[in-house]
Design an enzyme around this catalytic site. Structure first.
Site, PDB file in Angstrom:
ATOM      1  N   SER A   4       0.820  -1.217   0.000  1.00  0.00           N
ATOM      2  CA  SER A   4       0.000   0.000   0.000  1.00  0.00           C
ATOM      3  C   SER A   4       0.850   1.261   0.000  1.00  0.00           C
ATOM      4  CB  SER A   4      -0.942   0.009   1.209  1.00  0.00           C
ATOM      5  OG  SER A   4      -0.203  -0.101   2.410  1.00  0.00           O
TER       6      SER A   4
ATOM      7  N   HIS B  26     -39.336  23.178 -11.771  1.00  0.00           N
ATOM      8  CA  HIS B  26     -39.368  22.285 -12.952  1.00  0.00           C
ATOM      9  C   HIS B  26     -38.546  22.860 -14.106  1.00  0.00           C
ATOM     10  CE1 HIS B  26     -42.903  20.279 -11.012  1.00  0.00           C
ATOM     11  NE2 HIS B  26     -43.121  21.521 -10.602  1.00  0.00           N
TER      12      HIS B  26
ATOM     13  N   SER C 173     -12.159  26.040 -28.431  1.00  0.00           N
ATOM     14  CA  SER C 173     -12.180  24.795 -29.175  1.00  0.00           C
ATOM     15  C   SER C 173     -11.091  24.868 -30.225  1.00  0.00           C
ATOM     16  CB  SER C 173     -13.541  24.611 -29.837  1.00  0.00           C
ATOM     17  OG  SER C 173     -13.420  23.772 -30.967  1.00  0.00           O
TER      18      SER C 173
ATOM     19  N   LYS D  91     -16.089  29.270 -29.604  1.00  0.00           N
ATOM     20  CA  LYS D  91     -16.505  28.573 -28.392  1.00  0.00           C
ATOM     21  C   LYS D  91     -15.863  29.126 -27.125  1.00  0.00           C
ATOM     22  CE  LYS D  91     -17.988  24.453 -28.534  1.00  0.00           C
ATOM     23  NZ  LYS D  91     -19.251  23.862 -28.113  1.00  0.00           N
TER      24      LYS D  91
ATOM     25  N   GLU E  59     -18.254  22.076 -15.782  1.00  0.00           N
ATOM     26  CA  GLU E  59     -18.529  20.688 -16.181  1.00  0.00           C
ATOM     27  C   GLU E  59     -17.748  19.706 -15.315  1.00  0.00           C
ATOM     28  OE1 GLU E  59     -18.175  20.346 -20.615  1.00  0.00           O
ATOM     29  OE2 GLU E  59     -18.139  22.520 -20.431  1.00  0.00           O
TER      30      GLU E  59
ATOM     31  N   TYR F 140      -9.742  -6.146  12.560  1.00  0.00           N
ATOM     32  CA  TYR F 140      -9.023  -5.724  11.366  1.00  0.00           C
ATOM     33  C   TYR F 140      -8.937  -6.861  10.355  1.00  0.00           C
ATOM     34  CZ  TYR F 140      -5.430  -4.118   8.167  1.00  0.00           C
ATOM     35  OH  TYR F 140      -4.764  -3.748   7.026  1.00  0.00           O
TER      36      TYR F 140
HETATM   37  N1  ARG Z   1      -1.154  -1.189   5.269  1.00  0.00           N
HETATM   38  C1  ARG Z   1      -2.108  -1.613   6.239  1.00  0.00           C
HETATM   39  C2  ARG Z   1      -3.427  -0.863   6.036  1.00  0.00           C
HETATM   40  O1  ARG Z   1      -3.430   0.145   5.401  1.00  0.00           O
HETATM   41  C3  ARG Z   1      -1.592  -1.340   7.616  1.00  0.00           C
HETATM   42  C4  ARG Z   1      -2.119  -2.274   8.651  1.00  0.00           C
HETATM   43  C5  ARG Z   1      -1.588  -3.646   8.426  1.00  0.00           C
HETATM   44  N2  ARG Z   1      -1.928  -4.532   9.491  1.00  0.00           N
HETATM   45  C6  ARG Z   1      -1.782  -5.817   9.380  1.00  0.00           C
HETATM   46  N3  ARG Z   1      -2.111  -6.553  10.384  1.00  0.00           N
HETATM   47  N4  ARG Z   1      -1.275  -6.390   8.311  1.00  0.00           N
HETATM   48  O2  ARG Z   1      -4.461  -1.274   6.513  1.00  0.00           O
END
Ligand code: ARG
Length: 443
Positions: free
Chosen positions: A7, A140, A262, A268, A275, A302
């Protein structure tokens, strides 16, 4: 595995929050005697040096180290040795990420709430200039009653004020409990002081339940809901700007700085900013639905699913920042064509309600009968190809013989808006009073 698991590509956005959380944690560990003062000092210096490395771009992020937390911790140990390895005592990445993410969202909430205020300032400024600028009001999207441009703009000030309130309400709930110290999920056997870390990080107190602390993301859901509602409001103004700037309407002009040309059609002036505000609402609402769907049915506590909470939040925050900035800029920039707006306000028999009200006041007709008489007068005018003001008194008397010259006093859009003095109504004096109220509120 690395490609799906890592991540760091996106969560490195939280590096400041991660370092801040680690500093608070280390200070607490030293305070209660879990690590030595010398270790804490080394950690503090090491994290400061790492912050400088990241800031300067010298820090080497590694996907193999998965996330922002392990990248920073590994580098700390590389720099200061043993002491770096003591930092993770009595904590887990589960409470760490829940804390970092809250800190990040809290900052985003503050920034967006301030931008909403700026946007409201822009509405109030233009509303003051155009308290008496008459324009057609729609239901409307059909001409309904004349209103003023100032009154119309202040409607958005009200929406954005509630959006700001929603953001700050969500902030207050986010800030109630600090997850740090919940560790993996059940707390720790070490004699930690969670009140100390919560206070150091600006939370009201520590989260009361460790399972909830690591497993809940409703703070991010509320943030996204507040973002999505605000974006939805902005998209309505954006749509109106698209209509208003269309030459067929010609109510408003945007400067070259906020439109595009444009490559093929030299005439234009496309309202791209409007938009895009309208369009970005889709991805912001998408982020809300995405997170709700990620957490739906997820057993406590978790699970790695929760790593999917961040990108949508980052993207929604950035998108809404752009939408608010673009909206404030367009509101400050736009030049209304007062003449065209006023002319349009006189079209579509827009003062029919004023005529019906006059019949009630002057001829004592019950409102339903007055509505019927007015309907016949509108039909007559329509047949003759004129507005209500184009009918002569004799023509009106063919429908209702008691009508007299006084009726012409209420048939102009200017008379119509000036008469609507009920609280919250469109009368220019009301709009000026509301502007004064907004100035006080914003101060
Ligand atoms: N990169 C993980 C997240 O964003 C951090 C927590 C990871 N925890 C674990 N037990 N692997 O959620």
């Amino acid at each position: 595995m690395q490609a799906i698991n890592a991540s760091v590509g996106f969560d490195r956005k939280m590096w400041r929050q991660d370092i801040r959380g680690s500093l608070a944690h280390a200070a607490m560990l030293a305070h209660v005697g879990i690590i030595g003062a010398d270790d804490e000092a080394a950690i503090r210096d090491g994290l400061a040096a790492i912050a400088a490395e990241i800031e300067s771009g010298a820090f080497a992020w590694s996907e193999a180290l998965e996330d922002v937390h392990m990248n920073i911790e590994a580098r700390l140990t590389e720099r200061i040795g043993e002491a770096g390895k003591r930092l993770h005592t009595a904590r887990s990445r589960n409470d760490q990420v829940a804390t970092d993410f809250r800190l990040w969202v809290r900052d985003a909430m503050d920034g967006l709430a301030a931008q909403m205020e700026d946007c409201i300032r822009a509405f109030v400024q233009r509303a003051e200039e155009h308290a008496g600028t008459i324009m057609p009001g729609f239901t409307h999207l059909q001409p309904a009653q004349p209103t003023t441009f100032g009154h119309h703009l202040l409607a958005y000030a009200e929406m954005l004020w509630r959006d700001r309130g929603r953001m700050l309400d969500a902030r207050a709930r986010l800030n109630a409990d600090c997850p740090l110290g919940a560790a993996a999920m059940c707390g720790t056997g070490f004699p930690t002081d969670r009140h100390m870390t919560a206070a150091a990080l600006g939370f009201d107190g520590p989260a009361r339940n460790s399972l909830d602390a690591v497993g809940s993301r409703d703070f991010a859901m509320e943030f996204l809901a507040a973002c999505a509602i605000c974006a939805t409001h902005l998209s309505r103004l954006a749509e109106e700007i698209v209509l208003w700037t269309n030459p067929a309407w010609g109510f408003v002009k945007l400067g070259d700085g906020l439109t595009t040309g444009s490559s093929i059609m030299p005439q234009k002036r496309n309202p791209d900013a409007a938009e895009l505000v309208r369009g970005k609402t889709g991805r912001i609402t998408g982020a809300l639905v995405g997170l709700l769907t990620v957490v739906k049915g997820l057993a406590l506590t978790y699970a790695k699913d929760l790593q999917e909470d961040k990108e949508g939040v980052f993207d929604a925050a950035e998108s809404l920042t752009l939408c608010l900035a673009a909206t404030a800029a367009m509101v400050r920039d736009m030049t209304p064509d007062v003449g065209r707006m006023a002319a349009a306000a006189g079209g579509g028999f827009s003062t029919a309600t004023d005529l019906a009200d006059w019949l009630v006041r002057e001829l004592k007709l019950p409102f339903r009968d007055a509505h019927h008489v007015t309907g016949r007068l509108v039909a007559k005018a329509e047949l003759m190809g004129v507005e209500l003001t184009g009918l002569t008194i004799m023509e009106m008397r063919e429908v209702e013989p008691r009508i007299h010259e006084g009726v012409f006093g209420v048939l102009s859009p200017a008379a119509s808006v000036a008469s609507r003095r009920s609280f919250g109504g469109t009368a220019p004096d009301n709009v000026r009073a509301q502007v004064a109220g907004w100035r006080e509120r914003l101060a």
